[in-house]
Design a protein around this motif. Structure first.
Motif, PDB file in Angstrom:
ATOM      1  N   LEU A 116      -6.286   6.268  -0.574  1.00  0.00           N
ATOM      2  CA  LEU A 116      -5.847   5.174  -1.963  1.00  0.00           C
ATOM      3  C   LEU A 116      -5.721   3.926  -1.477  1.00  0.00           C
ATOM      4  CD1 LEU A 116      -2.889   3.678  -1.132  1.00  0.00           C
ATOM      5  CD2 LEU A 116      -1.681   6.232  -1.087  1.00  0.00           C
ATOM      6  N   LEU A 117      -6.489   3.565  -0.274  1.00  0.00           N
ATOM      7  CA  LEU A 117      -6.581   2.056   0.273  1.00  0.00           C
ATOM      8  C   LEU A 117      -7.757   1.591  -0.524  1.00  0.00           C
ATOM      9  CD1 LEU A 117      -6.726   2.431   4.235  1.00  0.00           C
ATOM     10  CD2 LEU A 117      -5.021   1.404   2.135  1.00  0.00           C
ATOM     11  N   MET A 118      -8.809   2.842  -1.266  1.00  0.00           N
ATOM     12  CA  MET A 118      -9.481   2.765  -2.193  1.00  0.00           C
ATOM     13  C   MET A 118      -9.183   1.905  -3.597  1.00  0.00           C
ATOM     14  SD  MET A 118     -11.942   2.689  -0.791  1.00  0.00           S
ATOM     15  CE  MET A 118     -14.156   3.590  -1.434  1.00  0.00           C
ATOM     16  N   SER A 119      -8.025   2.485  -4.367  1.00  0.00           N
ATOM     17  CA  SER A 119      -7.809   1.838  -4.964  1.00  0.00           C
ATOM     18  C   SER A 119      -6.279   0.542  -5.165  1.00  0.00           C
ATOM     19  CB  SER A 119      -6.783   2.741  -5.723  1.00  0.00           C
ATOM     20  OG  SER A 119      -7.756   3.639  -6.483  1.00  0.00           O
ATOM     21  N   SER A 120      -6.526   0.094  -3.971  1.00  0.00           N
ATOM     22  CA  SER A 120      -5.605  -0.884  -3.426  1.00  0.00           C
ATOM     23  C   SER A 120      -5.760  -1.813  -3.482  1.00  0.00           C
ATOM     24  CB  SER A 120      -3.942   0.084  -3.026  1.00  0.00           C
ATOM     25  OG  SER A 120      -4.556   0.598  -2.055  1.00  0.00           O
ATOM     26  N   LEU A 121      -5.792  -1.963  -1.176  1.00  0.00           N
ATOM     27  CA  LEU A 121      -6.564  -2.873  -0.382  1.00  0.00           C
ATOM     28  C   LEU A 121      -8.125  -3.572  -0.384  1.00  0.00           C
ATOM     29  CD1 LEU A 121      -6.263  -4.809   1.757  1.00  0.00           C
ATOM     30  CD2 LEU A 121      -5.975  -3.052   3.424  1.00  0.00           C
ATOM     31  N   GLU A 179       0.884  -1.054   0.080  1.00  0.00           N
ATOM     32  CA  GLU A 179      -0.033  -0.240  -0.143  1.00  0.00           C
ATOM     33  C   GLU A 179       1.077   0.779   0.358  1.00  0.00           C
ATOM     34  OE1 GLU A 179      -2.398  -2.035  -0.392  1.00  0.00           O
ATOM     35  OE2 GLU A 179      -2.471  -3.056   1.666  1.00  0.00           O
ATOM     36  N   CYS A 180       1.525   0.934   0.651  1.00  0.00           N
ATOM     37  CA  CYS A 180       2.642   2.407   0.678  1.00  0.00           C
ATOM     38  C   CYS A 180       3.628   2.240  -0.323  1.00  0.00           C
ATOM     39  CB  CYS A 180       2.705   2.418   2.508  1.00  0.00           C
ATOM     40  SG  CYS A 180       1.931   3.328   2.934  1.00  0.00           S
ATOM     41  N   HIS A 181       4.665   1.230  -0.344  1.00  0.00           N
ATOM     42  CA  HIS A 181       5.432   0.962  -1.275  1.00  0.00           C
ATOM     43  C   HIS A 181       4.726   0.852  -2.688  1.00  0.00           C
ATOM     44  CE1 HIS A 181       8.315   0.856   2.168  1.00  0.00           C
ATOM     45  NE2 HIS A 181       7.283   0.673   3.138  1.00  0.00           N
ATOM     46  N   THR A 182       4.634   0.869  -3.152  1.00  0.00           N
ATOM     47  CA  THR A 182       4.074   0.509  -4.754  1.00  0.00           C
ATOM     48  C   THR A 182       3.096   2.114  -5.543  1.00  0.00           C
ATOM     49  OG1 THR A 182       1.949  -0.010  -4.510  1.00  0.00           O
ATOM     50  CG2 THR A 182       3.724  -1.908  -4.629  1.00  0.00           C
ATOM     51  N   MET A 183       3.638   2.250  -6.729  1.00  0.00           N
ATOM     52  CA  MET A 183       2.830   2.871  -7.612  1.00  0.00           C
ATOM     53  C   MET A 183       1.406   2.189  -7.326  1.00  0.00           C
ATOM     54  SD  MET A 183       2.769   5.992  -8.709  1.00  0.00           S
ATOM     55  CE  MET A 183       4.112   6.386  -9.226  1.00  0.00           C
ATOM     56  N   VAL A 184       0.183   3.070  -7.501  1.00  0.00           N
ATOM     57  CA  VAL A 184      -1.379   2.914  -7.760  1.00  0.00           C
ATOM     58  C   VAL A 184      -1.667   2.415  -8.514  1.00  0.00           C
ATOM     59  CG1 VAL A 184      -3.667   2.703  -6.683  1.00  0.00           C
ATOM     60  CG2 VAL A 184      -1.711   2.888  -5.247  1.00  0.00           C
ATOM     61  N   ASN A 185      -1.942   1.099  -8.369  1.00  0.00           N
ATOM     62  CA  ASN A 185      -2.702   1.379 -10.290  1.00  0.00           C
ATOM     63  C   ASN A 185      -4.112   1.067 -10.700  1.00  0.00           C
ATOM     64  OD1 ASN A 185      -3.605   0.534 -13.245  1.00  0.00           O
ATOM     65  ND2 ASN A 185      -1.549   0.115 -13.662  1.00  0.00           N
ATOM     66  N   ASP A 186      -5.366   1.203 -10.462  1.00  0.00           N
ATOM     67  CA  ASP A 186      -6.621   0.827 -10.636  1.00  0.00           C
ATOM     68  C   ASP A 186      -7.043  -0.070 -11.914  1.00  0.00           C
ATOM     69  OD1 ASP A 186      -8.320   0.656  -9.036  1.00  0.00           O
ATOM     70  OD2 ASP A 186      -9.918   2.434  -9.573  1.00  0.00           O
ATOM     71  N   THR A 187      -6.110  -0.820 -12.354  1.00  0.00           N
ATOM     72  CA  THR A 187      -6.999  -1.456 -14.088  1.00  0.00           C
ATOM     73  C   THR A 187      -5.897  -2.545 -13.549  1.00  0.00           C
ATOM     74  OG1 THR A 187      -4.624  -0.526 -14.993  1.00  0.00           O
ATOM     75  CG2 THR A 187      -6.867   0.980 -15.060  1.00  0.00           C
ATOM     76  N   ILE A 188      -4.928  -3.145 -12.477  1.00  0.00           N
ATOM     77  CA  ILE A 188      -4.682  -4.279 -12.507  1.00  0.00           C
ATOM     78  C   ILE A 188      -4.504  -4.798 -10.993  1.00  0.00           C
ATOM     79  CG2 ILE A 188      -2.804  -3.870 -14.278  1.00  0.00           C
ATOM     80  CD1 ILE A 188      -0.675  -3.623 -12.209  1.00  0.00           C
ATOM     81  N   LEU A 189      -4.908  -6.179 -10.898  1.00  0.00           N
ATOM     82  CA  LEU A 189      -5.139  -6.922  -9.920  1.00  0.00           C
ATOM     83  C   LEU A 189      -4.232  -6.204  -8.496  1.00  0.00           C
ATOM     84  CD1 LEU A 189      -5.159 -10.465 -11.023  1.00  0.00           C
ATOM     85  CD2 LEU A 189      -7.235  -9.609 -10.318  1.00  0.00           C
ATOM     86  N   VAL A 190      -2.431  -6.582  -8.494  1.00  0.00           N
ATOM     87  CA  VAL A 190      -1.887  -6.082  -7.278  1.00  0.00           C
ATOM     88  C   VAL A 190      -1.157  -5.371  -7.715  1.00  0.00           C
ATOM     89  CG1 VAL A 190      -0.692  -6.677  -5.681  1.00  0.00           C
ATOM     90  CG2 VAL A 190      -2.372  -7.748  -5.728  1.00  0.00           C
TER      91      VAL A 190
END
Length: 329
Positions: free
Chosen positions: A265-270, A231-242
């Motif tokens: 940003l958790l809405m687009s990741s976790l 959650e903190c160590h990646t560039m968030v991308n809402d189109t892929i799984l993780v």
């Protein structure tokens, strides 16, 4: 307005909304639980695979040494031991061992040159295949090639350092227990980053103390239990799984408002795989559902409106009260 009456009124509203929202959440979790494996899976290649597990599924193996004319027992190298149960619970449980490994492994003793065979990468099977198009593996590969991990490929890093081919399983898409998913995913990172014997195989850096490196983080324990490292160590991308674009540590998220806001940003990741019903209006007020409360992000539009109305009414009562006190004097 009497303070006690006001408290009971607010509690009644919260209870009404909580029951309504909880019923939606429970339907979602029940639906997802049906999709989970039941543990009754039987591989069509079970007997073929047992030929391998007979040695690689335990700490010791036994073979006939024809030169000596007797049975020999030996210890299996720890990195070559595969847990049967984990394999048959993994994503690759329906595979035969020789789907990925050379068919020459059926020969024992194994020809020595087989140890030099090239391992498959995820994209070799999952890329450019319509069956997997919805998972965007090509985009995952593209992200990975820009990440800090990809720079370590010459040192021996590969997909398998995180996604063990014999035990990896996707859990975030169909989880009914988010805490278990967080623990599972974080353990993937900690397998190297908190075990120096693994870490030093890929880096010349000194051993890192994870807790000391995160001293700046308030309430460490709660954060480690409630969010994944990525959650903190990646560039968030809402189109892929993780997200797979692991950023340098200097670019890690350190701003509280990145997560603790209505546009978390958790809405687009976790939480991207939670149902839309659960994700609307913040997190459908997680303090009611008690599933994943995030200060500043768990907000409900209806409760916001009701609180404003109550505040307005209270202010009007105060103004009217002051007016009559003044006019009476």
């Amino acid at each position: 307005m009497n303070l006690t009456v006001f408290r009971y009124f607010l509690l009644l509203l919260i209870t009404i909304f909580g029951i309504n929202n909880s019923s939606k959440g429970s339907d979602f979790y029940n639906e997802q639980a049906v999709k989970q494996d039941t543990g009754s899976f039987v591989s069509p290649f079970y007997e073929d695979n047992e030929r391998c597990f007979k040695c690689h599924g335990q700490n010791k193996y036994e073979y006939t040494n024809e030169n000596l004319g007797r049975q020999v027992k030996a210890s299996m190298f720890s990195e070559r031991i595969i847990n049967r149960n984990k394999f048959y619970q993994s994503n690759h449980k329906s595979f035969s061992c020789t789907d990925c490994h050379s068919s020459d492994y059926v020969i024992f003793p194994h020809p020595g040159e087989l140890r030099m065979e090239q391992m498959y990468n995820c994209i070799d099977c999952h890329g450019n295949d319509e069956k997997f198009a919805q998972y965007h593996f090509e985009e995952i590969e593209s992200e990975y090639q820009k990440s800090s991990h990809f720079k370590l490929e010459e040192e021996g890093f590969s997909c398998w350092k995180c996604h063990g081919p014999h035990d990896y399983k996707i859990s975030i898409r169909n989880t009914s227990n988010l805490k278990e998913t967080i623990l599972y995913d974080n353990n993937i990172c900690l397998r190297c980053h908190s075990h120096y014997d693994q870490f030093q195989l890929l880096s010349e850096k000194e051993e890192i103390n994870i807790l000391q490196k995160h001293e700046w983080l308030p309430n460490q324990e709660a954060h480690f239990k409630s969010v994944r490292c990525i959650e903190c160590h990646t560039m968030v991308n809402d189109t892929i799984l993780v997200a797979h674009l692991i950023k340098p540590k200097a670019e890690a998220v350190k701003g509280c408002n990145e997560c603790h806001s209505q546009n978390s940003l958790l809405m687009s990741s976790l939480y991207k795989f939670q149902s839309k019903e659960q994700r609307q209006d913040g997190f459908l007020n997680g303090i009611i559902l008690n599933q994943s409360y995030v200060i500043g992000a768990n907000r409900n539009e209806y409760l916001n409106i009701i609180s404003l109305l109550i505040t307005g009414i209270v202010l009007i009562i105060i103004v009217v009260h002051i007016y009559f006190r003044v006019t009476r004097k």
